[in-house]
Design a protein around this motif. Structure first.
Motif, PDB file in Angstrom:
ATOM      1  N   ASP A 150       0.856  -1.185   0.000  1.00  0.00           N
ATOM      2  CA  ASP A 150       0.000   0.000   0.000  1.00  0.00           C
ATOM      3  C   ASP A 150       0.893   1.236   0.000  1.00  0.00           C
ATOM      4  O   ASP A 150       1.721   1.411   0.903  1.00  0.00           O
ATOM      5  CB  ASP A 150      -0.916  -0.003   1.222  1.00  0.00           C
ATOM      6  N   ARG A 151       0.721   2.062  -1.001  1.00  0.00           N
ATOM      7  CA  ARG A 151       1.547   3.264  -1.155  1.00  0.00           C
ATOM      8  C   ARG A 151       1.392   4.247   0.013  1.00  0.00           C
ATOM      9  O   ARG A 151       2.238   5.122   0.223  1.00  0.00           O
ATOM     10  CB  ARG A 151       1.177   3.942  -2.478  1.00  0.00           C
ATOM     11  N   ALA A 152       0.346   4.113   0.799  1.00  0.00           N
ATOM     12  CA  ALA A 152       0.083   5.055   1.892  1.00  0.00           C
ATOM     13  C   ALA A 152       1.240   5.147   2.874  1.00  0.00           C
ATOM     14  O   ALA A 152       1.405   6.157   3.557  1.00  0.00           O
ATOM     15  CB  ALA A 152      -1.191   4.646   2.636  1.00  0.00           C
ATOM     16  N   TRP A 153       2.058   4.085   2.952  1.00  0.00           N
ATOM     17  CA  TRP A 153       3.105   4.063   3.978  1.00  0.00           C
ATOM     18  C   TRP A 153       4.530   4.129   3.422  1.00  0.00           C
ATOM     19  O   TRP A 153       5.480   3.931   4.161  1.00  0.00           O
ATOM     20  CB  TRP A 153       2.957   2.804   4.842  1.00  0.00           C
ATOM     21  N   ILE A 154       4.696   4.444   2.146  1.00  0.00           N
ATOM     22  CA  ILE A 154       6.057   4.396   1.600  1.00  0.00           C
ATOM     23  C   ILE A 154       6.906   5.595   2.016  1.00  0.00           C
ATOM     24  O   ILE A 154       8.103   5.615   1.737  1.00  0.00           O
ATOM     25  CB  ILE A 154       6.077   4.256   0.056  1.00  0.00           C
ATOM     26  N   ASP A 192      11.664  -6.521   4.078  1.00  0.00           N
ATOM     27  CA  ASP A 192      11.400  -6.708   5.509  1.00  0.00           C
ATOM     28  C   ASP A 192      10.255  -7.703   5.715  1.00  0.00           C
ATOM     29  O   ASP A 192      10.317  -8.566   6.607  1.00  0.00           O
ATOM     30  CB  ASP A 192      11.027  -5.376   6.167  1.00  0.00           C
ATOM     31  N   ALA A 193       9.210  -7.581   4.900  1.00  0.00           N
ATOM     32  CA  ALA A 193       8.062  -8.482   5.021  1.00  0.00           C
ATOM     33  C   ALA A 193       8.451  -9.919   4.695  1.00  0.00           C
ATOM     34  O   ALA A 193       8.049 -10.858   5.381  1.00  0.00           O
ATOM     35  CB  ALA A 193       6.932  -8.013   4.104  1.00  0.00           C
ATOM     36  N   ILE A 194       9.246 -10.089   3.657  1.00  0.00           N
ATOM     37  CA  ILE A 194       9.683 -11.437   3.277  1.00  0.00           C
ATOM     38  C   ILE A 194      10.567 -12.037   4.363  1.00  0.00           C
ATOM     39  O   ILE A 194      10.415 -13.212   4.740  1.00  0.00           O
ATOM     40  CB  ILE A 194      10.418 -11.400   1.926  1.00  0.00           C
ATOM     41  N   ARG A 195      11.479 -11.246   4.901  1.00  0.00           N
ATOM     42  CA  ARG A 195      12.337 -11.732   5.982  1.00  0.00           C
ATOM     43  C   ARG A 195      11.525 -12.119   7.215  1.00  0.00           C
ATOM     44  O   ARG A 195      11.917 -13.001   7.980  1.00  0.00           O
ATOM     45  CB  ARG A 195      13.363 -10.663   6.343  1.00  0.00           C
ATOM     46  N   GLY A 196      10.394 -11.451   7.382  1.00  0.00           N
ATOM     47  CA  GLY A 196       9.540 -11.751   8.531  1.00  0.00           C
ATOM     48  C   GLY A 196       8.655 -12.971   8.337  1.00  0.00           C
ATOM     49  O   GLY A 196       8.060 -13.453   9.297  1.00  0.00           O
ATOM     50  N   GLY A 197       8.559 -13.456   7.083  1.00  0.00           N
ATOM     51  CA  GLY A 197       7.766 -14.662   6.866  1.00  0.00           C
ATOM     52  C   GLY A 197       6.654 -14.575   5.842  1.00  0.00           C
ATOM     53  O   GLY A 197       5.875 -15.520   5.696  1.00  0.00           O
ATOM     54  N   ALA A 198       6.551 -13.456   5.113  1.00  0.00           N
ATOM     55  CA  ALA A 198       5.557 -13.372   4.037  1.00  0.00           C
ATOM     56  C   ALA A 198       5.877 -14.426   2.980  1.00  0.00           C
ATOM     57  O   ALA A 198       7.038 -14.636   2.636  1.00  0.00           O
ATOM     58  CB  ALA A 198       5.560 -11.981   3.412  1.00  0.00           C
ATOM     59  N   THR A 199       4.855 -15.096   2.474  1.00  0.00           N
ATOM     60  CA  THR A 199       5.060 -16.194   1.531  1.00  0.00           C
ATOM     61  C   THR A 199       4.754 -15.819   0.092  1.00  0.00           C
ATOM     62  O   THR A 199       5.055 -16.576  -0.837  1.00  0.00           O
ATOM     63  CB  THR A 199       4.187 -17.397   1.928  1.00  0.00           C
ATOM     64  N   ILE A 200       4.133 -14.666  -0.106  1.00  0.00           N
ATOM     65  CA  ILE A 200       3.835 -14.154  -1.434  1.00  0.00           C
ATOM     66  C   ILE A 200       3.619 -12.649  -1.295  1.00  0.00           C
ATOM     67  O   ILE A 200       3.159 -12.179  -0.249  1.00  0.00           O
ATOM     68  CB  ILE A 200       2.591 -14.849  -2.043  1.00  0.00           C
ATOM     69  N   ILE A 201       3.977 -11.904  -2.332  1.00  0.00           N
ATOM     70  CA  ILE A 201       3.813 -10.447  -2.319  1.00  0.00           C
ATOM     71  C   ILE A 201       2.898 -10.042  -3.462  1.00  0.00           C
ATOM     72  O   ILE A 201       3.056 -10.511  -4.594  1.00  0.00           O
ATOM     73  CB  ILE A 201       5.164  -9.722  -2.484  1.00  0.00           C
ATOM     74  N   GLN A 202       1.941  -9.171  -3.154  1.00  0.00           N
ATOM     75  CA  GLN A 202       1.144  -8.553  -4.219  1.00  0.00           C
ATOM     76  C   GLN A 202       1.462  -7.063  -4.264  1.00  0.00           C
ATOM     77  O   GLN A 202       1.373  -6.377  -3.248  1.00  0.00           O
ATOM     78  CB  GLN A 202      -0.351  -8.745  -3.993  1.00  0.00           C
ATOM     79  N   LEU A 203       1.830  -6.600  -5.441  1.00  0.00           N
ATOM     80  CA  LEU A 203       2.101  -5.175  -5.642  1.00  0.00           C
ATOM     81  C   LEU A 203       0.818  -4.517  -6.140  1.00  0.00           C
ATOM     82  O   LEU A 203       0.329  -4.825  -7.228  1.00  0.00           O
ATOM     83  CB  LEU A 203       3.228  -4.996  -6.658  1.00  0.00           C
ATOM     84  N   ARG A 204       0.271  -3.636  -5.318  1.00  0.00           N
ATOM     85  CA  ARG A 204      -0.980  -2.972  -5.665  1.00  0.00           C
ATOM     86  C   ARG A 204      -0.742  -1.475  -5.847  1.00  0.00           C
ATOM     87  O   ARG A 204      -0.278  -0.797  -4.927  1.00  0.00           O
ATOM     88  CB  ARG A 204      -2.029  -3.206  -4.566  1.00  0.00           C
ATOM     89  N   GLU A 205      -1.061  -0.985  -7.020  1.00  0.00           N
ATOM     90  CA  GLU A 205      -0.936   0.433  -7.330  1.00  0.00           C
ATOM     91  C   GLU A 205      -2.180   0.869  -8.091  1.00  0.00           C
ATOM     92  O   GLU A 205      -2.595   0.213  -9.045  1.00  0.00           O
ATOM     93  CB  GLU A 205       0.306   0.704  -8.188  1.00  0.00           C
ATOM     94  N   LYS A 206      -2.762   1.970  -7.671  1.00  0.00           N
ATOM     95  CA  LYS A 206      -3.980   2.455  -8.308  1.00  0.00           C
ATOM     96  C   LYS A 206      -3.799   3.786  -9.035  1.00  0.00           C
ATOM     97  O   LYS A 206      -4.567   4.102  -9.936  1.00  0.00           O
ATOM     98  CB  LYS A 206      -5.079   2.616  -7.243  1.00  0.00           C
ATOM     99  N   ASN A 207      -2.792   4.541  -8.643  1.00  0.00           N
ATOM    100  CA  ASN A 207      -2.719   5.922  -9.131  1.00  0.00           C
ATOM    101  C   ASN A 207      -1.370   6.305  -9.739  1.00  0.00           C
ATOM    102  O   ASN A 207      -0.920   7.439  -9.602  1.00  0.00           O
ATOM    103  CB  ASN A 207      -3.057   6.889  -7.984  1.00  0.00           C
ATOM    104  N   ILE A 208      -0.710   5.352 -10.396  1.00  0.00           N
ATOM    105  CA  ILE A 208       0.517   5.667 -11.118  1.00  0.00           C
ATOM    106  C   ILE A 208       0.368   5.173 -12.555  1.00  0.00           C
ATOM    107  O   ILE A 208      -0.483   4.333 -12.860  1.00  0.00           O
ATOM    108  CB  ILE A 208       1.770   5.045 -10.458  1.00  0.00           C
ATOM    109  N   PHE A 217       4.434   1.793 -13.058  1.00  0.00           N
ATOM    110  CA  PHE A 217       4.036   0.526 -12.442  1.00  0.00           C
ATOM    111  C   PHE A 217       5.013  -0.578 -12.853  1.00  0.00           C
ATOM    112  O   PHE A 217       5.488  -1.360 -12.019  1.00  0.00           O
ATOM    113  CB  PHE A 217       2.617   0.181 -12.893  1.00  0.00           C
ATOM    114  N   ILE A 218       5.336  -0.637 -14.124  1.00  0.00           N
ATOM    115  CA  ILE A 218       6.272  -1.655 -14.615  1.00  0.00           C
ATOM    116  C   ILE A 218       7.649  -1.468 -13.982  1.00  0.00           C
ATOM    117  O   ILE A 218       8.274  -2.437 -13.523  1.00  0.00           O
ATOM    118  CB  ILE A 218       6.383  -1.598 -16.150  1.00  0.00           C
ATOM    119  N   LYS A 219       8.119  -0.229 -13.942  1.00  0.00           N
ATOM    120  CA  LYS A 219       9.433   0.065 -13.365  1.00  0.00           C
ATOM    121  C   LYS A 219       9.483  -0.372 -11.906  1.00  0.00           C
ATOM    122  O   LYS A 219      10.465  -0.981 -11.452  1.00  0.00           O
ATOM    123  CB  LYS A 219       9.727   1.555 -13.488  1.00  0.00           C
TER     124      LYS A 219
END
Length: 211
Positions: free
Chosen positions: A15-19, A30-46, A51-53
């Motif tokens: 979520d871009r709100a916290w970048i 950090d999330a992966i090191r903590g144990g996240a098993t999959i990442i979803q990149l969500r962007e609505k306003n770029i 987004f590709i970059k």
């Protein structure tokens, strides 16, 4: 990447709100090191180029840990960036069209809020479904909530795995005990935390305990 149901165990959605706190690629690591098993990149306003970059940058982090990267809504961005797949909403491009275009190893997730939508997603070739909102969500205040009974009905109507989403936190994850889900998808519970890695470690422990 070949989809595995275990990928859904702790599904972290950006979520871009916290970048402003830290660059997004560092937050994801950090999330992966903590144990996240999959990442979803969500962007609505770029823009799509932005987004590709960004997706290319995040994909490098995910590849370092052999964690799949899913792009929200935009299959073209997913393909062009080298991401592992896409998650589509009810009104987005149908899973069957994406499957025909990008092949069998392209991971496809689909939102399902009813049994009918779940069955349709499976028929169209989705690998998994996302079901919710199971709790009030701070990131989607207009999300329609579903009961745990509805959650189980949806999950049990198909053979593909399901991940629960919507307002899931360290404090309420235990309430999902016994539900027919393979994991939980979280946004603010990870990326809204001051210490993302520590928060993810705690969430992963709860997932292992209750799911």
């Amino acid at each position: 990447m070949i989809f595995k149901p275990d990928f859904l165990k702790l599904y972290a959605i950006t979520d871009r709100a916290w970048i402003y706190r830290k660059p997004l690629d560092q937050q994801v690591e950090d999330a992966i090191r903590g144990g996240a098993t999959i990442i979803q990149l969500r962007e609505k306003n770029i823009s799509e180029d932005e987004f590709i970059k960004e997706a290319v940058l995040i994909k490098k982090v995910c590849s370092k840990y052999d964690i799949p990267l899913i792009i929200n809504d935009n299959a073209d961005v997913a393909f062009k960036s080298g991401a592992d797949g896409v998650h589509v909403g009810i009104n987005d491009c149908p899973a069957e069209v994406i499957r025909q275009k990008y092949g069998k190893n392209f991971i496809i997730g689909a939102t399902a809020k009813t049994v009918e939508q779940a069955k349709s997603a499976q028929k169209q070739g989705a690998d998994y479904i996302g079901v919710g909102a199971v709790f009030p969500s701070p990131t989607k205040t207009d999300a329609v909530r579903i009961t745990f009974s509805q959650l189980n009905d949806i999950c049990n109507s198909v053979t593909i795995p399901a991940v629960a989403i919507g307002g899931i936190s360290l404090e309420n994850i235990h309430e999902l005990t016994g539900c027919s889900i393979k994991g939980v998808a979280v946004v603010s519970a990870v990326f809204g935390s001051e210490d993302i890695q520590s928060a993810t470690v705690k969430l992963r422990k709860e997932v292992e305990k209750y799911l």
